[in-house]
Design a protein around this motif. Sequence first.
Motif, PDB file in Angstrom:
ATOM      1  N   PRO A  53       0.973  -1.197  -0.053  1.00  0.00           N
ATOM      2  CA  PRO A  53       0.077   0.047   0.030  1.00  0.00           C
ATOM      3  C   PRO A  53       0.962   1.200   0.251  1.00  0.00           C
ATOM      4  O   PRO A  53       1.671   1.463   0.656  1.00  0.00           O
ATOM      5  N   VAL A  54       0.539   2.201  -0.712  1.00  0.00           N
ATOM      6  CA  VAL A  54       1.257   3.553  -0.654  1.00  0.00           C
ATOM      7  C   VAL A  54       0.123   4.522  -0.707  1.00  0.00           C
ATOM      8  O   VAL A  54      -1.035   4.651  -1.355  1.00  0.00           O
ATOM      9  N   VAL A  55       0.351   5.680   0.186  1.00  0.00           N
ATOM     10  CA  VAL A  55      -0.289   6.829   0.278  1.00  0.00           C
ATOM     11  C   VAL A  55       0.236   8.097  -0.472  1.00  0.00           C
ATOM     12  O   VAL A  55       1.328   8.437  -0.146  1.00  0.00           O
ATOM     13  N   LEU A  56      -0.363   8.468  -1.454  1.00  0.00           N
ATOM     14  CA  LEU A  56       0.236   9.784  -2.429  1.00  0.00           C
ATOM     15  C   LEU A  56      -0.442  10.754  -1.643  1.00  0.00           C
ATOM     16  O   LEU A  56      -1.654  11.150  -1.803  1.00  0.00           O
ATOM     17  N   ILE A  57       0.382  11.718  -1.373  1.00  0.00           N
ATOM     18  CA  ILE A  57      -0.038  12.992  -0.819  1.00  0.00           C
ATOM     19  C   ILE A  57       0.403  14.025  -1.749  1.00  0.00           C
ATOM     20  O   ILE A  57       1.737  14.190  -2.116  1.00  0.00           O
ATOM     21  N   VAL A  58      -0.562  14.713  -2.603  1.00  0.00           N
ATOM     22  CA  VAL A  58      -0.386  15.485  -3.562  1.00  0.00           C
ATOM     23  C   VAL A  58      -0.663  16.956  -3.444  1.00  0.00           C
ATOM     24  O   VAL A  58      -1.522  17.245  -2.642  1.00  0.00           O
ATOM     25  N   THR A  59       0.291  17.815  -3.867  1.00  0.00           N
ATOM     26  CA  THR A  59       0.099  19.366  -4.005  1.00  0.00           C
ATOM     27  C   THR A  59       0.093  19.782  -5.251  1.00  0.00           C
ATOM     28  O   THR A  59       0.879  19.336  -6.051  1.00  0.00           O
ATOM     29  N   ASN A  60      -0.889  20.721  -5.564  1.00  0.00           N
ATOM     30  CA  ASN A  60      -0.854  21.147  -6.934  1.00  0.00           C
ATOM     31  C   ASN A  60      -0.429  22.746  -6.870  1.00  0.00           C
ATOM     32  O   ASN A  60      -1.256  23.275  -6.329  1.00  0.00           O
ATOM     33  N   GLN A  61       0.684  22.954  -7.409  1.00  0.00           N
ATOM     34  CA  GLN A  61       1.333  24.262  -7.655  1.00  0.00           C
ATOM     35  C   GLN A  61       1.091  24.654  -8.795  1.00  0.00           C
ATOM     36  O   GLN A  61       1.936  25.897  -9.096  1.00  0.00           O
ATOM     37  N   ALA A  62       0.453  24.293  -9.785  1.00  0.00           N
ATOM     38  CA  ALA A  62       0.098  24.731 -11.174  1.00  0.00           C
ATOM     39  C   ALA A  62      -0.851  25.652 -11.131  1.00  0.00           C
ATOM     40  O   ALA A  62      -1.588  25.964 -10.162  1.00  0.00           O
ATOM     41  N   SER A  63      -1.001  26.604 -12.210  1.00  0.00           N
ATOM     42  CA  SER A  63      -1.965  27.667 -12.336  1.00  0.00           C
ATOM     43  C   SER A  63      -3.264  27.157 -12.479  1.00  0.00           C
ATOM     44  O   SER A  63      -4.251  28.063 -12.432  1.00  0.00           O
ATOM     45  N   THR A  64      -3.637  25.846 -12.913  1.00  0.00           N
ATOM     46  CA  THR A  64      -4.910  25.622 -13.084  1.00  0.00           C
ATOM     47  C   THR A  64      -5.246  24.344 -12.138  1.00  0.00           C
ATOM     48  O   THR A  64      -4.359  23.574 -11.792  1.00  0.00           O
ATOM     49  N   ALA A  65      -6.448  24.024 -12.096  1.00  0.00           N
ATOM     50  CA  ALA A  65      -6.730  22.682 -11.413  1.00  0.00           C
ATOM     51  C   ALA A  65      -6.306  21.521 -12.229  1.00  0.00           C
ATOM     52  O   ALA A  65      -6.280  21.628 -13.613  1.00  0.00           O
ATOM     53  N   GLN A  66      -5.815  20.510 -11.447  1.00  0.00           N
ATOM     54  CA  GLN A  66      -5.233  19.213 -11.996  1.00  0.00           C
ATOM     55  C   GLN A  66      -5.917  18.042 -11.365  1.00  0.00           C
ATOM     56  O   GLN A  66      -5.989  18.064 -10.077  1.00  0.00           O
ATOM     57  N   SER A  67      -6.030  16.906 -12.025  1.00  0.00           N
ATOM     58  CA  SER A  67      -6.319  15.773 -11.685  1.00  0.00           C
ATOM     59  C   SER A  67      -5.164  14.874 -11.666  1.00  0.00           C
ATOM     60  O   SER A  67      -4.422  14.856 -12.724  1.00  0.00           O
ATOM     61  N   LEU A  68      -4.898  13.852 -10.851  1.00  0.00           N
ATOM     62  CA  LEU A  68      -3.905  12.804 -10.862  1.00  0.00           C
ATOM     63  C   LEU A  68      -4.475  11.520 -11.101  1.00  0.00           C
ATOM     64  O   LEU A  68      -5.269  10.914 -10.606  1.00  0.00           O
TER      65      LEU A  68
END
Length: 150
Positions: free
Chosen positions: A57-72
Amino acid sequence: MGFRRIGIIFLTTGAVAACGSSGHFANHPAPPTPVNLTVYINNQRVSLSPSSVGAGPVVLIVTNQASTAQSLTVLPAGASAAQPIADTGPINPQATAQVTVNLNTPGAYTVATAPNASTEAAAAVPTGVRPALLKVGHPRPTGSNALLQP
């Protein structure tokens, strides 16, 4: 009278202690302890740290520093049209998200942004954000002996 109560309590305690002890149960090992990975998204690329882990199991902790909304999304490497193993909804700029995924099969996985589109034709257009590659190795040991873990 007092000895009689003590005798009844003693016999009741012995009978309760014997309940359930005759059965045999399988002691299945616990899954490996989850590993936290940090994912950083900006306008040019997806960064991942660490970039290699053992299977589990892996927990991805995502931060979006882009100028638009992003989906991972998380996909097996080279499988662009496949169903994602895991994905997030749109993450607003300067916001964070978390997704847990079981990567039990060793191999390479692509961690990429997904187009925020409502049609398949629009979803086929690349986002321009370079994906990251996650390498998953041999399975990690079980978490059976890990203290203070769920």
